[in-house]
Scaffold this motif. Structure first.
Motif, PDB file in Angstrom:
ATOM      1  N   LEU A   3       0.825  -1.204   0.000  1.00  9.57           N
ATOM      2  CA  LEU A   3       0.000   0.000   0.000  1.00  9.57           C
ATOM      3  C   LEU A   3       0.859   1.253   0.000  1.00  9.57           C
ATOM      4  CD1 LEU A   3      -2.856  -1.006   2.471  1.00  9.57           C
ATOM      5  CD2 LEU A   3      -3.093  -0.545   0.032  1.00  9.57           C
ATOM      6  N   GLU A   4       1.924   1.233   0.775  1.00 15.08           N
ATOM      7  CA  GLU A   4       2.823   2.388   0.794  1.00 15.08           C
ATOM      8  C   GLU A   4       3.414   2.626  -0.591  1.00 15.08           C
ATOM      9  OE1 GLU A   4       3.700   4.649   3.097  1.00 15.08           O
ATOM     10  OE2 GLU A   4       2.135   3.838   4.388  1.00 15.08           O
ATOM     11  N   ARG A  59       2.260   1.579  -3.579  1.00 13.06           N
ATOM     12  CA  ARG A  59       1.263   1.898  -4.595  1.00 13.06           C
ATOM     13  C   ARG A  59       0.724   3.307  -4.424  1.00 13.06           C
ATOM     14  NH1 ARG A  59      -1.845  -1.019  -8.043  1.00 13.06           N
ATOM     15  NH2 ARG A  59      -3.828  -0.101  -8.680  1.00 13.06           N
ATOM     16  N   CYS A  60       0.352   3.650  -3.198  1.00 10.99           N
ATOM     17  CA  CYS A  60      -0.292   4.946  -2.985  1.00 10.99           C
ATOM     18  C   CYS A  60       0.695   6.109  -3.000  1.00 10.99           C
ATOM     19  CB  CYS A  60      -1.052   4.932  -1.660  1.00 10.99           C
ATOM     20  SG  CYS A  60      -2.344   3.666  -1.603  1.00 10.99           S
ATOM     21  N   GLU A 119       0.832   5.413 -10.303  1.00 12.34           N
ATOM     22  CA  GLU A 119      -0.339   4.598  -9.988  1.00 12.34           C
ATOM     23  C   GLU A 119      -1.588   5.466  -9.866  1.00 12.34           C
ATOM     24  OE1 GLU A 119      -0.676   1.470  -9.919  1.00 12.34           O
ATOM     25  OE2 GLU A 119       1.388   0.769 -10.010  1.00 12.34           O
ATOM     26  N   VAL A 120      -1.414   6.680  -9.285  1.00 13.53           N
ATOM     27  CA  VAL A 120      -2.542   7.598  -9.163  1.00 13.53           C
ATOM     28  C   VAL A 120      -3.016   8.019 -10.549  1.00 13.53           C
ATOM     29  CG1 VAL A 120      -3.305   9.828  -8.285  1.00 13.53           C
ATOM     30  CG2 VAL A 120      -1.755   8.396  -6.927  1.00 13.53           C
ATOM     31  N   CYS A 162      -6.339   2.800  -2.851  1.00 12.88           N
ATOM     32  CA  CYS A 162      -5.766   3.838  -1.988  1.00 12.88           C
ATOM     33  C   CYS A 162      -6.849   4.707  -1.350  1.00 12.88           C
ATOM     34  CB  CYS A 162      -4.799   4.707  -2.785  1.00 12.88           C
ATOM     35  SG  CYS A 162      -3.344   3.797  -3.375  1.00 12.88           S
ATOM     36  N   HIS A 200      -5.300   7.001   2.142  1.00 13.45           N
ATOM     37  CA  HIS A 200      -3.856   7.041   2.346  1.00 13.45           C
ATOM     38  C   HIS A 200      -3.333   8.477   2.361  1.00 13.45           C
ATOM     39  CE1 HIS A 200       0.370   5.868   1.994  1.00 13.45           C
ATOM     40  NE2 HIS A 200      -0.023   4.639   2.288  1.00 13.45           N
ATOM     41  N   LYS A 257      -0.407   9.631   1.520  1.00 20.50           N
ATOM     42  CA  LYS A 257       0.328  10.014   0.316  1.00 20.50           C
ATOM     43  C   LYS A 257      -0.623  10.289  -0.848  1.00 20.50           C
ATOM     44  CE  LYS A 257       4.647   7.680   1.509  1.00 20.50           C
ATOM     45  NZ  LYS A 257       5.651   6.679   1.112  1.00 20.50           N
ATOM     46  N   LEU A 258      -1.776   9.656  -0.834  1.00 27.62           N
ATOM     47  CA  LEU A 258      -2.781   9.959  -1.852  1.00 27.62           C
ATOM     48  C   LEU A 258      -3.245  11.399  -1.710  1.00 27.62           C
ATOM     49  CD1 LEU A 258      -4.550   8.706  -4.111  1.00 27.62           C
ATOM     50  CD2 LEU A 258      -6.245   8.236  -2.346  1.00 27.62           C
ATOM     51  N   ASN A 273      -0.693  13.584  -3.377  1.00 30.52           N
ATOM     52  CA  ASN A 273      -0.667  13.467  -4.834  1.00 30.52           C
ATOM     53  C   ASN A 273      -1.872  14.118  -5.502  1.00 30.52           C
ATOM     54  OD1 ASN A 273       1.792  12.077  -5.170  1.00 30.52           O
ATOM     55  ND2 ASN A 273       0.810  10.120  -4.650  1.00 30.52           N
ATOM     56  N   LYS A 313      -6.035  -0.124   7.445  1.00 32.06           N
ATOM     57  CA  LYS A 313      -5.409  -1.093   6.532  1.00 32.06           C
ATOM     58  C   LYS A 313      -5.755  -2.522   6.938  1.00 32.06           C
ATOM     59  CE  LYS A 313      -1.571   2.035   5.530  1.00 32.06           C
ATOM     60  NZ  LYS A 313      -0.114   2.274   5.651  1.00 32.06           N
TER      61      LYS A 313
END
Length: 674
Positions: free
Chosen positions: A190-191, A193-194, A199-200, A215, A220, A222-223, A226, A373
């Motif tokens: 998850l870390e 990918r997000c 990926e976004v 995400c 998330h 980080k999402l 982004n 999660k």
């Protein structure tokens, strides 16, 4: 019979205490009911013990032998036996009650506890069988969150989804049940990918993708970075900049008309969101600046700059025509429409999340639970379980009136385990018993067969297998009538006319009862089933005896004598005729002294030689009349002789001498056998 059971299997005697107590009393009226109650507790304890100890080698019968042998002297000092002995010997209570009800079981035993309690409820015919099974399935798929608050909520969700399939959130289940999803839900995955903007961007380009929502499900952090939009507004000499999070943008664009939407509308939405942050409700007119009373929004010449999705920011200006311009054509519109499609899908999934989990999954905000999660991973397993149960509808039905016999616990557990990933299965020892496969062939009973018998409430089969294992009684063993009688009585009391007729069960019980009664008859003449009889009690008899030395003084070789032949050794040819052997006659010396005519006898001490009387004979009896009285006839040796020393002219002056001499004796009469 009671003493034999208590000696052969102390553990079985503990569980069958009520039954054995009734058997030892004259009151057998409710013996069948008491037997079922005792058997129910024993079977539930055994199933729980079998599952919690890993299932052994998979052979239920072998496992039952280990279970019941734990209470024997010199039994294996295993952890499973120690637990069982602590319950039934130390606390005098069933194992399930001690470890599953009186104390909170540890995570490693909860599945076993729920299975044991389900067995107990099924055999008692109670309605909580389904709930115990759901709890067992929940312990498997929700193991990661079972100790947390969200675990209880998810357990309620699983119960609702299993029992009310018509109300299932199908789109949410289809998204969560993807078998390839599990690999993406670890913390590291998850870390990665997000936190990856690529990926976004891929999710924006394909909003309907299988994993475009992942995400967003965990909100998330980080999402957020982004997707945040930095908006700068310059209006009438005032300039301000604000960050617009994606969940606020989602709400703003949810209801736009995509056919008429353009860049002007896009910039106005961003600007409105920035204005709302600069001048929230209640702040306008209260302070100096852009929010001063009388100030207006979107006047000609106002400028907006949007930095979003790592696109080059362009400053657009509101012209006299009332539209913003200054950026390339359709610069912002495609990105907003893509995000709208993605956010609409996220919103649709969010509306399907059960209210109890709304603060954990697809949360539209900044503050999110630390268990999010883990909750997503658990819900993924739950969705896979529910989806599989829907596909295999025969394993579980929403109909409350469905009979227990249609529930296959083992298959349900297999389905639940299949919802786990390989790593979790390898690290999870709770379901190790499902992997134990007996190697004894088709006749071997495994845990699945055993649980199916439980669900059918097949007390008779359960009792036969359990008690034979506890007593270590082979099918063809006829040398233990007490145990055979106990099993036959059990089968007769539990007869359900399924697989065996009442006449067969009655005949088997009658036969075992006869064998028991005959085996208990250790007195009297032997029989075919007990051919040899050896006792240290003498046989008493009255018989007519023939011996040549009798005539020396008596004038006749016949005597009517009483004998006490010792020891008693008898061999039955059939129930009516047999052989007998003895070595000593305790009464013979007394009979000699009593029956010889009066006179003077030398060496009188030699009369003791008549004590030794080796004898071989034949007996004839009628057992229906009496097993203690028999006709007897035989021959033997006599080692006492009498020699006359007078001339026989005067009977009153009899003089003789006792000495040693072997002679043959024949006799016939009636005897009493102890």
């Amino acid at each position: 019979v009671v003493r034999t059971i208590e000696h052969r299997s102390p553990a079985l005697a503990f569980y069958m205490h009520g039954t054995l107590e009734r058997m030892g009393s004259p009151y057998w009226g409710s013996l069948g009911r008491v037997l079922k109650d005792d058997l129910t507790v024993a079977i539930a304890d055994f199933v729980y013990w079998h599952v919690s100890t890993g299932g052994g080698d998979g052979d239920i019968v072998a496992s039952a032998k280990r279970f019941f042998s734990c209470a024997k002297k010199g039994a294996a000092d295993s952890d499973g036996c120690k637990r069982l002995l602590d319950a039934i010997v130390g606390q005098k209570r069933p194992l399930v009650e001690v470890e599953c009800r009186r104390a909170k079981p540890g995570p490693e035993r909860r599945v076993a506890c729920h299975i044991g309690l389900a067995v107990l409820a099924a055999l008692k015919g109670r309605g909580e069988v389904r709930q115990h099974l759901v709890d067992a399935l929940a312990e498997i798929v929700l193991a990661e969150v079972s100790e947390k608050t969200v675990g209880g909520r998810m357990r309620d969700v699983l119960t609702a989804w299993v029992d009310l399939p018509k109300d299932l959130p199908t789109p949410l289940l289809e998204a969560l049940a993807n078998p390839d999803l599990g690999a993406l839900l670890s913390d590291d995955a998850l870390e990665k990918r997000c936190g990856d903007f690529a990926e976004v961007k891929s999710a924006l380009d394909d909003p309907a993708g299988a994993f475009s929502w992942v995400c967003f499900a965990v909100t998330h952090k980080k999402l957020e970075l982004n997707l945040v939009a930095k908006v700068t507004v310059k209006e009438g000499g005032h300039t301000f900049t604000h960050d617009i999070p994606h969940w606020e943008l989602e709400k703003a664009i949810r209801d736009i008309d995509s056919d008429r939407f353009d860049d002007d509308g896009a910039y106005r939405i961003f600007a409105e969101l920035a204005w709302d942050k600069e001048c929230p409700a209640g702040k306008e007119g209260a302070v100096a600046g852009a929010c001063t009373a009388g100030s207006k929004r979107f006047e000609t010449g106002s400028q907006v700059q949007v930095s979003w999705l790592k696109r080059a920011p362009f400053r657009v200006t509101l012209g006299a025509n009332g539209k913003y311009s200054g950026a390339p054509a359709k610069f912002l519109t495609p990105a907003v429409l893509k995000f709208r499609k993605l956010s609409r899908r996220i919103w649709e999934l969010r509306t399907l999340v059960p209210p109890a989990l709304a603060s954990y999954l697809f949360y539209a905000g900044q503050t999110v639970s630390s268990d999010t999660k883990a909750a997503l991973r658990a819900l993924h397993r739950t969705a896979r379980l529910v989806t599989e149960l829907r596909a295999r509808w025969y394993l579980w039905s929403e109909k409350k009136q469905k009979s227990f016999e249609e529930l296959d616990i083992a298959e349900l557990l297999y389905v639940a385990r299949a919802s786990l990933d390989k790593e979790t299965i390898q690290n999870n020892k709770i379901l190790a018993f499902l992997d134990q496969q007996a190697s004894g062939g088709a006749a071997t009973i495994d845990i699945g067969d055993w649980l199916r018998m439980v669900m059918r409430a097949d007390f008779r089969s359960l009792a036969m297998e359990s008690m034979r294992s506890a007593l270590d009684l082979k099918l063809r063993d006829t040398s233990r009538p007490h145990e055979t009688f106990f099993l036959s009585l059990t089968a007769y009391l539990l007869d359900t006319n399924e697989g065996v007729s009442e006449q067969v069960a009655r005949a088997a019980f009658r036969s075992s009862a006869k064998e028991l009664l005959l085996s208990a008859q250790h007195r009297g003449v032997p029989r075919v089933g007990d051919r040899v009889r050896f006792r240290f009690l003498p046989r008493l008899s009255m018989r007519l005896s023939f011996n040549e030395p009798y005539a020396t003084t008596d004038g006749d070789s016949r005597r009517y004598v009483v004998a006490a032949d010792f020891p008693t050794f008898m061999l039955a040819i059939n129930d009516y005729v047999g052989l007998e052997l003895s070595a000593i006659d305790f009464v013979a010396p007394l009979a000699e002294m009593a029956l010889r005519p009066a006179g003077k006898y030398d060496n009188y001490a030699n009369v003791a030689l008549d004590l030794i009387r080796p004898r071989l004979g034949m007996w004839i009896a009628v057992p229906a009349f009496s097993r203690r009285i028999a006709l007897t006839s035989g021959f033997g040796a006599r080692f006492l002789d009498v020699k006359r020393l007078d001339d026989g002219s005067d009977p009153k002056m009899l003089r003789a001498e006792y000495k040693y001499k072997a002679s043959l004796t024949f006799d016939a009469g009636i005897q009493f056998v102890f």
